[in-house]
Design an enzyme around this catalytic site. Structure first.
Site, PDB file in Angstrom:
ATOM      1  N   ARG A   1      -6.491  16.255  -5.719  1.00  0.00           N
ATOM      2  CA  ARG A   1      -7.113  17.352  -6.478  1.00  0.00           C
ATOM      3  C   ARG A   1      -8.416  16.937  -7.146  1.00  0.00           C
ATOM      4  O   ARG A   1      -9.316  17.739  -7.313  1.00  0.00           O
ATOM      5  CB  ARG A   1      -6.122  17.872  -7.525  1.00  0.00           C
ATOM      6  CG  ARG A   1      -5.102  18.795  -6.888  1.00  0.00           C
ATOM      7  CD  ARG A   1      -4.085  19.251  -7.865  1.00  0.00           C
ATOM      8  NE  ARG A   1      -3.206  18.148  -8.220  1.00  0.00           N
ATOM      9  CZ  ARG A   1      -1.940  18.284  -8.577  1.00  0.00           C
ATOM     10  NH1 ARG A   1      -1.405  19.469  -8.650  1.00  0.00           N
ATOM     11  NH2 ARG A   1      -1.204  17.251  -8.867  1.00  0.00           N
TER      12      ARG A   1
ATOM     13  N   LYS B   1       9.809   9.958   0.136  1.00  0.00           N
ATOM     14  CA  LYS B   1      10.989  10.315  -0.613  1.00  0.00           C
ATOM     15  C   LYS B   1      10.561  10.782  -2.003  1.00  0.00           C
ATOM     16  O   LYS B   1       9.448  10.429  -2.399  1.00  0.00           O
ATOM     17  CB  LYS B   1      11.964   9.143  -0.707  1.00  0.00           C
ATOM     18  CG  LYS B   1      11.430   7.951  -1.484  1.00  0.00           C
ATOM     19  CD  LYS B   1      12.481   6.900  -1.604  1.00  0.00           C
ATOM     20  CE  LYS B   1      13.434   7.137  -2.743  1.00  0.00           C
ATOM     21  NZ  LYS B   1      12.967   6.573  -4.021  1.00  0.00           N
TER      22      LYS B   1
ATOM     23  N   HIS C   1      11.205   3.455   3.114  1.00  0.00           N
ATOM     24  CA  HIS C   1      10.475   2.212   3.406  1.00  0.00           C
ATOM     25  C   HIS C   1      11.419   1.030   3.659  1.00  0.00           C
ATOM     26  O   HIS C   1      11.025   0.039   4.252  1.00  0.00           O
ATOM     27  CB  HIS C   1       9.426   1.897   2.327  1.00  0.00           C
ATOM     28  CG  HIS C   1       9.977   1.333   1.050  1.00  0.00           C
ATOM     29  ND1 HIS C   1      10.511   2.107   0.067  1.00  0.00           N
ATOM     30  CD2 HIS C   1      10.063   0.062   0.600  1.00  0.00           C
ATOM     31  CE1 HIS C   1      10.904   1.341  -0.921  1.00  0.00           C
ATOM     32  NE2 HIS C   1      10.651   0.085  -0.647  1.00  0.00           N
TER      33      HIS C   1
ATOM     34  N   LYS D   1      11.516  -2.654   6.569  1.00  0.00           N
ATOM     35  CA  LYS D   1      11.656  -4.075   6.219  1.00  0.00           C
ATOM     36  C   LYS D   1      12.258  -4.820   7.409  1.00  0.00           C
ATOM     37  O   LYS D   1      13.266  -4.386   7.963  1.00  0.00           O
ATOM     38  CB  LYS D   1      12.545  -4.253   4.984  1.00  0.00           C
ATOM     39  CG  LYS D   1      11.902  -3.719   3.695  1.00  0.00           C
ATOM     40  CD  LYS D   1      12.826  -3.955   2.507  1.00  0.00           C
ATOM     41  CE  LYS D   1      12.368  -3.203   1.267  1.00  0.00           C
ATOM     42  NZ  LYS D   1      11.644  -3.976   0.294  1.00  0.00           N
TER      43      LYS D   1
ATOM     44  N   GLU E   1      17.033  -4.620  -9.594  1.00  0.00           N
ATOM     45  CA  GLU E   1      15.624  -4.778  -9.967  1.00  0.00           C
ATOM     46  C   GLU E   1      15.528  -5.250 -11.410  1.00  0.00           C
ATOM     47  O   GLU E   1      16.358  -4.878 -12.252  1.00  0.00           O
ATOM     48  CB  GLU E   1      14.894  -3.441  -9.834  1.00  0.00           C
ATOM     49  CG  GLU E   1      14.847  -2.922  -8.422  1.00  0.00           C
ATOM     50  CD  GLU E   1      14.010  -1.662  -8.341  1.00  0.00           C
ATOM     51  OE1 GLU E   1      12.814  -1.765  -8.056  1.00  0.00           O
ATOM     52  OE2 GLU E   1      14.557  -0.578  -8.590  1.00  0.00           O
TER      53      GLU E   1
ATOM     54  N   ASP F   1      17.744   7.944  -6.591  1.00  0.00           N
ATOM     55  CA  ASP F   1      16.521   7.173  -6.317  1.00  0.00           C
ATOM     56  C   ASP F   1      16.758   6.061  -5.292  1.00  0.00           C
ATOM     57  O   ASP F   1      15.883   5.769  -4.488  1.00  0.00           O
ATOM     58  CB  ASP F   1      16.035   6.566  -7.648  1.00  0.00           C
ATOM     59  CG  ASP F   1      14.680   5.885  -7.531  1.00  0.00           C
ATOM     60  OD1 ASP F   1      13.787   6.465  -6.881  1.00  0.00           O
ATOM     61  OD2 ASP F   1      14.517   4.773  -8.074  1.00  0.00           O
TER      62      ASP F   1
ATOM     63  N   HIS G   1      17.894   4.362   0.377  1.00  0.00           N
ATOM     64  CA  HIS G   1      17.793   2.960   0.798  1.00  0.00           C
ATOM     65  C   HIS G   1      19.162   2.323   1.061  1.00  0.00           C
ATOM     66  O   HIS G   1      19.399   1.715   2.103  1.00  0.00           O
ATOM     67  CB  HIS G   1      17.077   2.118  -0.263  1.00  0.00           C
ATOM     68  CG  HIS G   1      15.741   2.678  -0.682  1.00  0.00           C
ATOM     69  ND1 HIS G   1      14.891   3.282   0.195  1.00  0.00           N
ATOM     70  CD2 HIS G   1      15.106   2.692  -1.882  1.00  0.00           C
ATOM     71  CE1 HIS G   1      13.794   3.655  -0.443  1.00  0.00           C
ATOM     72  NE2 HIS G   1      13.904   3.319  -1.709  1.00  0.00           N
TER      73      HIS G   1
ATOM     74  N   LYS H   1      18.154  -0.798 -12.730  1.00  0.00           N
ATOM     75  CA  LYS H   1      16.896  -1.288 -13.300  1.00  0.00           C
ATOM     76  C   LYS H   1      17.240  -2.227 -14.453  1.00  0.00           C
ATOM     77  O   LYS H   1      18.336  -2.169 -15.008  1.00  0.00           O
ATOM     78  CB  LYS H   1      16.080  -0.122 -13.864  1.00  0.00           C
ATOM     79  CG  LYS H   1      15.775   0.972 -12.850  1.00  0.00           C
ATOM     80  CD  LYS H   1      14.539   0.648 -12.059  1.00  0.00           C
ATOM     81  CE  LYS H   1      14.175   1.769 -11.117  1.00  0.00           C
ATOM     82  NZ  LYS H   1      13.328   1.366 -10.015  1.00  0.00           N
TER      83      LYS H   1
ATOM     84  N   LYS I   1      15.583  -9.614  -9.248  1.00  0.00           N
ATOM     85  CA  LYS I   1      15.137  -8.691  -8.200  1.00  0.00           C
ATOM     86  C   LYS I   1      15.771  -9.190  -6.908  1.00  0.00           C
ATOM     87  O   LYS I   1      15.500 -10.314  -6.464  1.00  0.00           O
ATOM     88  CB  LYS I   1      13.609  -8.726  -8.115  1.00  0.00           C
ATOM     89  CG  LYS I   1      13.022  -8.115  -6.878  1.00  0.00           C
ATOM     90  CD  LYS I   1      12.625  -6.672  -7.083  1.00  0.00           C
ATOM     91  CE  LYS I   1      12.026  -6.079  -5.808  1.00  0.00           C
ATOM     92  NZ  LYS I   1      12.271  -4.680  -5.628  1.00  0.00           N
TER      93      LYS I   1
HETATM   94  C1  BG6 Z   1      11.568   3.166  -4.494  1.00  0.00           C
HETATM   95  C2  BG6 Z   1      12.198   3.632  -5.784  1.00  0.00           C
HETATM   96  O1  BG6 Z   1      11.937   4.009  -3.438  1.00  0.00           O
HETATM   97  O2  BG6 Z   1      11.999   1.828  -4.214  1.00  0.00           O
HETATM   98  C3  BG6 Z   1      11.826   2.700  -6.914  1.00  0.00           C
HETATM   99  O3  BG6 Z   1      11.760   4.951  -6.074  1.00  0.00           O
HETATM  100  C4  BG6 Z   1      12.166   1.279  -6.571  1.00  0.00           C
HETATM  101  O4  BG6 Z   1      12.492   3.082  -8.117  1.00  0.00           O
HETATM  102  C5  BG6 Z   1      11.619   0.890  -5.201  1.00  0.00           C
HETATM  103  O5  BG6 Z   1      11.618   0.447  -7.578  1.00  0.00           O
HETATM  104  C6  BG6 Z   1      12.158  -0.469  -4.773  1.00  0.00           C
HETATM  105  O6  BG6 Z   1      11.541  -0.883  -3.576  1.00  0.00           O
HETATM  106  P1  BG6 Z   1      11.486  -2.434  -3.165  1.00  0.00           P
HETATM  107  O7  BG6 Z   1      10.870  -2.435  -1.801  1.00  0.00           O
HETATM  108  O8  BG6 Z   1      10.636  -3.100  -4.196  1.00  0.00           O
HETATM  109  O9  BG6 Z   1      12.894  -2.937  -3.191  1.00  0.00           O
END
Ligand code: BG6
Length: 519
Positions: free
Chosen positions: A47, A161, A191, A195, A229, A248, A253, A357, A362
């Site tokens: 925009r 997503k 995504h 991977k 995470e 989420d 995933h 979270k 991680k």
């Molecule tokens: C996203 C989520 O799809 O994936 C996020 O919306 C999350 O909340 C992220 O942090 C994690 O992706 P990755 O590749 O870092 O594990």
């Protein structure tokens, strides 16, 4: 490597974070790997008013800071940039006004001539979800995208997503897509499927004959999938509060990972055969009824505190105090679910999944725990426990696979210790796996939908989540608070420990050190 036909890539949401952090850097990496077609153009659409030159500067900065091969340290490759720069354009417009899309269509026609993109168009929708539907409809109304069945030139749409927030909204979004496009033009992205380690799940299972005979409830005790995470939701709480960890991360995933672990061997490695098998897994999942939710699912919220993410200390006032979180919000920042897949392969065997979270590490990993060997044989001579065998599939970080076996400690007495046979991507292939978005954008250019989600798949996944969310709306049990930097709420430990099992990470704490034997 197959080569991609000339094309123009339009990114909707060009000023957003995803575009800067992942999409534009992925385009640079594809150019560096010589995977972009020589006749290519990138059009940013958002925009905010901006000239082509201003947008080019933004793109260069995004590449310098975020491209995988530069990591913010190495200088950009000027020859690649020279090729890209003259192929980058910008178009400012609204998402809900067809006139803006008519302007975009004119720009695309010009670009077709100046960059020889042959009318092939790839639209990447990386905007907030509330404008997905108007964008798709306006693409159709303006003539930017027309329905076709894999004819040339192609018009394909990648949709980020979240694909809906429940079954009803996903069905509606599917209907909007299919009112304008054919299913073979719709690329619903997750995504995680881009991977390498997630794709390797299929190779591991189906290219090695040792697994198939034992890949079932008779030999496997249970499967754990953890996607934890360290980052908290403080900075995006406004968005996150309408979503939560289950929507989420689990609906997309984690379910994708679970489907690849659990599915039957597909008849071919193509989009239809693989996605057919994944849908069957979702449809075989035993429904968690609304009134059973507290028995099979646990939700948590991180509390106030200070924790370390492995690099630095992080201070949080707790999820409920984050800006944008509704007072007394019950949105979960942690979710754990026990799932049963009621088919012949997995009957009665649990899959435990968890994500959250502000956790301890991680980490994304799948742990396949095999049944314990009968221990009576060793009990008389050996005090140490005989550990069950684990196959640990590490999706991130330290991508690779660990096989945990029992070995005899050298010496006159019979002592048993768990040893790990390790395979690391980096040392085995001397190569870092590419970023997921590189692979996925390239696949879309090739017209390969294998790593994208089909419409019926996304709806089947929501059908599992919907009753859980409804159950939580009515449950008297609010999310349990957990200490930031921990492994989540106590109830998540109870979920698995009351079954006589433990989460793998906590299982390891205090155990005898694992001896690593690199292959
Ligand atoms: C996203 C989520 O799809 O994936 C996020 O919306 C999350 O909340 C992220 O942090 C994690 O992706 P990755 O590749 O870092 O594990």
């Amino acid at each position: 490597m197959p080569s991609a036909a000339p094309c123009a890539l339009v990114i909707f949401g060009a000023s957003g974070d995803l575009s800067k952090l992942k999409l534009v850097p992925a385009v640079y990496e594809l150019a560096r790997e010589k995977l972009l077609p020589p006749d290519f153009a990138l059009i940013g659409y958002a925009r905010t008013a901006m000239t082509d030159d201003e947008y080019r500067k933004d793109c260069r900065k995004a590449i310098e800071e975020n491209a995988r091969s530069l990591k913010g340290k190495k200088p950009i490759d000027e020859s690649i940039w020279k090729y890209l720069e003259q192929r980058i354009f910008y178009c400012a417009g609204q998402y809900d006004q067809v006139e803006s899309f008519t302007t975009l269509n004119q720009k695309l026609t010009q670009v077709d001539k100046s960059c020889n993109t042959a009318g092939n168009r790839l639209f990447y929708i990386s905007t907030p979800p509330n404008v997905f539907e108007p964008i798709i409809s306006n693409l159709g109304k303006s003539g930017c995208a027309v329905r076709h069945a894999n004819k040339s030139p192609y018009h394909r749409v990648i949709i980020e997503k979240p694909f809906g927030k429940d079954g009803a909204s996903a069905r509606q979004l599917n209907a909007t897509c299919l009112a304008t496009l054919g299913e073979e033009q719709v690329y619903r992205i997750d995504h995680y499927l881009g991977k390498e380690t997630v794709q390797n799940l299929m190779v591991l299972r189906f290219a090695n004959s040792i697994f198939e005979p034992i890949w079932n409830y008779k030999y496997i005790d249970h499967v754990q999938i953890t996607v934890s995470e360290t980052v908290n939701a403080d900075d995006r709480a406004g968005y996150y509060d309408n979503s939560g960890a289950t929507r989420d991360m689990i609906q997309n995933h984690i379910f994708q990972i679970m489907a690849l672990v659990a599915m039957e061997p597909p008849s071919a490695l193509d989009a239809q055969a693989i996605r057919d098998e994944k849908v069957k897994v979702y449809r075989s999942i035993r429904p968690i009824r609304q009134n059973q939710v507290d028995q099979f699912a646990v939700r948590g919220q991180y509390d106030a505190g200070r924790y370390n993410d492995g690099k630095k200390d992080i201070e949080t006032s707790g999820y409920l105090k984050a800006k944008g979180v509704k007072e007394g919000s019950r949105t979960e920042t942690f979710s754990a679910i026990k799932v049963f897949i009621d088919n012949w392969r997995w009957s009665g065997m649990p899959f435990y999944i968890r994500t959250g979270k502000a956790l301890n590490k991680k980490l994304s990993e799948v742990v396949v725990r095999f049944r314990s060997p009968p221990t009576t044989l060793f009990q008389k001579q050996c005090e140490a426990p005989v550990f069950p065998n684990d196959l640990v599939i590490k999706i991130a970080p330290d991508e690779g696979i660990d096989w945990r076996l029992n070995g005899k400690v050298p010496g006159g007495t019979l002592n048993i210790q768990s040893v790990a046979l390790d395979f690391f991507y980096k040392s085995a292939f001397h190569k870092e796996p590419p970023e997921a978005y590189e692979r996925l954008i390239f696949d879309c250019m090739l017209g390969d939908q294998t790593l994208f989600i089909r419409g019926d798949e996304v709806e089947a996944a929501w059908n599992i989540i919907d009753p859980i969310e409804l159950g939580w709306l009515e449950s008297k049990l609010p999310p349990q608070q957990y200490v930031p930097g921990s492994w989540g709420p106590q109830r998540s430990m109870d979920l698995i420990e009351l079954d006589g099992r433990r989460w793998f990470q906590t299982d390891q704490a205090g155990a005898d050190p694992i001896i690593a034997c690199s292959l």
